[in-house]
Design an enzyme around this catalytic site. Structure first.
Site, mmCIF file in Angstrom:
data_model
loop_
_atom_site.group_PDB
_atom_site.id
_atom_site.type_symbol
_atom_site.label_atom_id
_atom_site.label_comp_id
_atom_site.label_asym_id
_atom_site.label_seq_id
_atom_site.Cartn_x
_atom_site.Cartn_y
_atom_site.Cartn_z
ATOM 1 N N GLU A 1 -10.867 -4.395 -28.723
ATOM 2 C CA GLU A 1 -12.554 -4.653 -28.967
ATOM 3 C C GLU A 1 -12.304 -3.788 -30.793
ATOM 4 O O GLU A 1 -11.327 -3.632 -31.103
ATOM 5 C CB GLU A 1 -12.945 -3.709 -28.067
ATOM 6 C CG GLU A 1 -12.539 -2.649 -28.065
ATOM 7 C CD GLU A 1 -13.693 -1.619 -27.616
ATOM 8 O OE1 GLU A 1 -15.063 -1.715 -27.759
ATOM 9 O OE2 GLU A 1 -13.450 -0.076 -27.577
ATOM 10 N N ASN B 1 -15.012 -1.065 -32.146
ATOM 11 C CA ASN B 1 -16.042 -0.288 -32.130
ATOM 12 C C ASN B 1 -16.505 0.133 -33.440
ATOM 13 O O ASN B 1 -16.241 0.293 -33.949
ATOM 14 C CB ASN B 1 -14.991 1.142 -31.427
ATOM 15 C CG ASN B 1 -14.339 1.073 -30.721
ATOM 16 O OD1 ASN B 1 -13.882 1.237 -29.392
ATOM 17 N ND2 ASN B 1 -13.058 1.314 -30.874
ATOM 18 N N LYS C 1 -19.918 -6.445 -25.842
ATOM 19 C CA LYS C 1 -18.570 -6.356 -25.620
ATOM 20 C C LYS C 1 -19.130 -8.242 -25.301
ATOM 21 O O LYS C 1 -17.941 -9.463 -25.696
ATOM 22 C CB LYS C 1 -18.238 -5.716 -24.162
ATOM 23 C CG LYS C 1 -17.874 -4.529 -23.767
ATOM 24 C CD LYS C 1 -16.871 -4.479 -24.476
ATOM 25 C CE LYS C 1 -15.632 -3.227 -23.576
ATOM 26 N NZ LYS C 1 -16.114 -1.986 -24.686
ATOM 27 N N LYS D 1 -15.142 -6.414 -17.811
ATOM 28 C CA LYS D 1 -16.014 -5.319 -18.728
ATOM 29 C C LYS D 1 -17.515 -5.611 -18.738
ATOM 30 O O LYS D 1 -17.618 -6.860 -18.853
ATOM 31 C CB LYS D 1 -15.151 -5.533 -20.323
ATOM 32 C CG LYS D 1 -14.254 -5.428 -20.290
ATOM 33 C CD LYS D 1 -13.488 -5.692 -21.894
ATOM 34 C CE LYS D 1 -12.452 -5.319 -22.028
ATOM 35 N NZ LYS D 1 -11.742 -5.180 -23.440
ATOM 36 N N GLU E 1 -18.905 1.631 -23.503
ATOM 37 C CA GLU E 1 -18.080 1.909 -24.335
ATOM 38 C C GLU E 1 -17.927 3.553 -23.573
ATOM 39 O O GLU E 1 -18.137 4.313 -23.200
ATOM 40 C CB GLU E 1 -18.973 2.195 -25.487
ATOM 41 C CG GLU E 1 -19.494 1.315 -26.312
ATOM 42 C CD GLU E 1 -18.493 0.111 -26.865
ATOM 43 O OE1 GLU E 1 -17.560 0.157 -27.002
ATOM 44 O OE2 GLU E 1 -18.998 -0.770 -26.952
ATOM 45 N N GLY E 2 -16.309 3.930 -24.424
ATOM 46 C CA GLY E 2 -15.810 5.038 -23.970
ATOM 47 C C GLY E 2 -14.789 4.928 -23.155
ATOM 48 O O GLY E 2 -14.508 5.919 -22.919
ATOM 49 N N ARG F 1 -3.107 5.285 -30.667
ATOM 50 C CA ARG F 1 -3.294 6.528 -29.244
ATOM 51 C C ARG F 1 -2.400 5.278 -27.690
ATOM 52 O O ARG F 1 -1.304 3.893 -27.239
ATOM 53 C CB ARG F 1 -4.039 5.915 -28.553
ATOM 54 C CG ARG F 1 -5.628 6.650 -29.726
ATOM 55 C CD ARG F 1 -6.567 6.162 -28.772
ATOM 56 N NE ARG F 1 -7.037 4.640 -28.534
ATOM 57 C CZ ARG F 1 -7.968 4.405 -28.140
ATOM 58 N NH1 ARG F 1 -8.720 5.306 -27.968
ATOM 59 N NH2 ARG F 1 -8.614 3.277 -28.191
HETATM 60 P P1 ADP Z 1 -14.275 0.600 -24.373
HETATM 61 O O1 ADP Z 1 -15.316 0.610 -24.854
HETATM 62 O O2 ADP Z 1 -14.419 1.233 -22.680
HETATM 63 O O3 ADP Z 1 -13.389 1.639 -25.241
HETATM 64 P P2 ADP Z 1 -11.770 -1.553 -24.105
HETATM 65 O O4 ADP Z 1 -12.746 -2.411 -24.208
HETATM 66 O O5 ADP Z 1 -11.405 -0.359 -24.887
HETATM 67 O O6 ADP Z 1 -13.869 -0.436 -23.691
HETATM 68 O O7 ADP Z 1 -11.268 -1.258 -22.490
HETATM 69 C C1 ADP Z 1 -10.708 0.483 -22.995
HETATM 70 C C2 ADP Z 1 -8.768 0.258 -22.384
HETATM 71 O O8 ADP Z 1 -8.694 -0.851 -21.532
HETATM 72 C C3 ADP Z 1 -8.555 0.135 -23.660
HETATM 73 O O9 ADP Z 1 -8.303 1.230 -24.414
HETATM 74 C C4 ADP Z 1 -7.179 -0.820 -22.851
HETATM 75 O O10 ADP Z 1 -6.634 0.557 -23.018
HETATM 76 C C5 ADP Z 1 -7.632 -0.907 -21.297
HETATM 77 N N1 ADP Z 1 -7.801 -2.432 -21.831
HETATM 78 C C6 ADP Z 1 -9.358 -2.787 -22.568
HETATM 79 N N2 ADP Z 1 -9.010 -4.238 -22.370
HETATM 80 C C7 ADP Z 1 -8.052 -5.031 -21.946
HETATM 81 C C8 ADP Z 1 -7.345 -5.806 -22.224
HETATM 82 N N3 ADP Z 1 -7.354 -7.401 -22.260
HETATM 83 N N4 ADP Z 1 -6.141 -5.806 -21.497
HETATM 84 C C9 ADP Z 1 -5.191 -4.766 -21.309
HETATM 85 N N5 ADP Z 1 -5.630 -3.665 -21.221
HETATM 86 C C10 ADP Z 1 -6.966 -3.473 -21.464
HETATM 87 MG MG MG Z 2 -11.989 0.497 -26.518
#
Ligand code: ADP
Ligand code: MG
Length: 432
Positions: free
Chosen positions: A102, A104, A263, A322, A326-327, A408
């Site tokens: 994603e 941010n 998203k 999803k 966020e977060g 991370r």
């Molecule tokens: P947020 O806005 O809550 O940070 P993310 O899209 O970054 O949302 O998703 C949070 C976490 O979930 C990511 O840091 C990653 O570890 C895991 N994640 C998100 N999308 C995927 C994906 N397509 N495949 C595997 N893990 C994912």
């Molecule tokens: Mg994220």
């Protein structure tokens, strides 16, 4: 008041050099893209139309967006600080590919603390007798890069006496990360104040030309480290947000740019033809960005959504579900994904989610060091973030840069969650 060290890996993690370089090379493109979306009312309106019917938080942000547009923007200088996150997807033949998780566009954090992690890992390697390897760790200073963008926006705002305001949470758990950026600004003789939404509600005002004042002090730049989840808002905070958005101050981000980071927008970007419409005449940039996209799918009502919902119910391990949040800690995986999708598959609520292909990186062993946690070796996977900074004055982009990186790492048993969510820890890439 309790202070803990930020969690970190004992050792740096191996990252393929080619993918690391690819992530840096595409960052200016993503800056351009986010900036273009934020100026495209028609695209935001169309893309978020279905989401705002069912997601109250996005709907409230959108209402403020529409309201400030109708009034006419007082803001003329725009500052974007974003972080594009990636994982390394391991193909059947064992080769890894860069896949964007994603972007941010609000409150992207850890640029401050991670400006120190390479030093920590360098020391650890030396203690282990790996002086040669320690010398290969890359310098990394996102705090400086982010401050450069804020300083540029402050300068273009054009009032020597005006301050930069960090908008911070009610309970501040990540203050030292923010202080790293703040100190860079003080070093440039730019004054910084830290305030909460509540303070803005109580002390904030606009003059006739919509300059923002906090207790009589003019504010040039508002840097949000707050305001990205529904829990950050009560009625007063929403009013404070509206006041800030109406003002001439440079908001980082303005509300349009926050919406560009949803998203739902990300999912629409992966549709054939969308990038071409948003960035006409930039086929190379588009190709670079598209090469990092994972499969993303709309769950809007209709045949397309029905079909992918059925596929995901049949094979949930292929996907991540999803919501517009966020977060960290909000996504659904595996059996839980199946159950939720089963329940909402025939209701409008489905529209408040998107589906994404699940990225499957190759795990590696490391130690995760966290205050009050036992030390044990874990199978880990990493997520690479690249910070982007840009400044636009009117229609002219005056700054567009990659500002550093963040690695991370988390144990594989956690499907979701970042550092702030207590799951991932700070790491340093060791390029291989
Ligand atoms: P947020 O806005 O809550 O940070 P993310 O899209 O970054 O949302 O998703 C949070 C976490 O979930 C990511 O840091 C990653 O570890 C895991 N994640 C998100 N999308 C995927 C994906 N397509 N495949 C595997 N893990 C994912
Ligand atoms: Mg994220």
């Amino acid at each position: 008041q309790v202070v803990n060290y930020a969690p970190f890996t004992l050792l740096p993690s191996a990252v393929p050099r080619a993918l690391f370089e690819q992530a840096y090379a595409v960052q200016q493109d993503f800056n351009l893209l986010v900036d273009a979306i934020s100026q495209n009312k028609e695209f935001l309106e169309q893309t978020l139309a279905s989401t705002i019917k069912v997601d109250d938080f996005t709907a409230r942000l959108f209402r403020i967006y529409k309201q400030v547009l109708e009034e006419g923007l007082a803001q003329t200088v725009f500052l974007g600080i974003n972080r594009s996150d990636y994982m390394f997807d391991c193909g059947l033949d064992g080769t890894a590919a860069l896949r964007q998780i994603e972007i941010n566009t609000i409150a992207a954090s850890f640029g401050g603390l991670t400006s120190r992690t390479a030093d920590v890992h360098g020391l650890v390697l030396k203690v282990l007798g790996r002086t040669e390897e320690a010398s290969h760790l890359l310098p990394n200073n996102p705090a400086k890069g982010l401050a450069l963008g804020i300083a540029k926006a402050w300068e273009l705002y054009g009032s020597q006496r005006a301050v930069v305001m960090f908008l911070v949470e009610e309970i501040q758990r990540n203050i030292f990360d923010q202080r790293c950026v703040e100190n860079e600004l003080w070093n440039r003789n730019i004054r910084v104040i830290r305030k909460r939404f509540r303070d803005v509600f109580e002390q904030g005002s606009l003059d006739a030309s919509r300059r923002l004042y906090m207790d009589g002090q003019e504010v040039a730049v508002v840097y949000y480290r707050e305001g990205y989840v529904p829990q950050n808002y009560d009625q007063q905070n929403w009013e404070a947000r509206l006041l800030l958005e109406r003002s001439r101050a440079v908001k980082c981000p303005d509300i349009a740019t926050q919406l560009a980071g949803t998203k739902k927008v990300q999912q629409e970007l992966s549709r054939p033809g969308t990038l071409e419409k948003l960035l006409p005449g930039r086929p190379e940039a588009i190709a670079r960005m598209r090469a990092t996209f994972a499969g993303l799918y709309s769950l809007d009502e209709g045949e397309e959504g029905d079909r992918i919902a059925a596929t995901a119910i049949a094979d949930p391990d292929r996907f991540v579900l999803k919501p517009q949040r966020e977060g960290g800690g909000n996504n659904l995986y595996g059996e839980e994904l199946r159950q939720v999708l089963e329940k909402i598959k025939d209701s409008p609520e489905r529209t408040s989610y998107i589906l994404m292909d699940k990225i499957k990186p190759q795990p590696a062993l490391n130690y995760l060091l966290r205050a009050h946690s036992p030390l044990q070796v874990s199978e880990c996977i990493s997520e690479l973030g690249i910070f982007g900074v840009y400044v636009r004055q009117g229609q002219e982009l005056v700054l567009n840069q990659a500002a550093g990186h963040l690695l991370r790492t988390k144990a594989i048993e956690h499907a979701d969650g970042g550092v702030a969510a207590g799951v991932a820890v700070l790491d340093t890439p060791y390029l291989v």
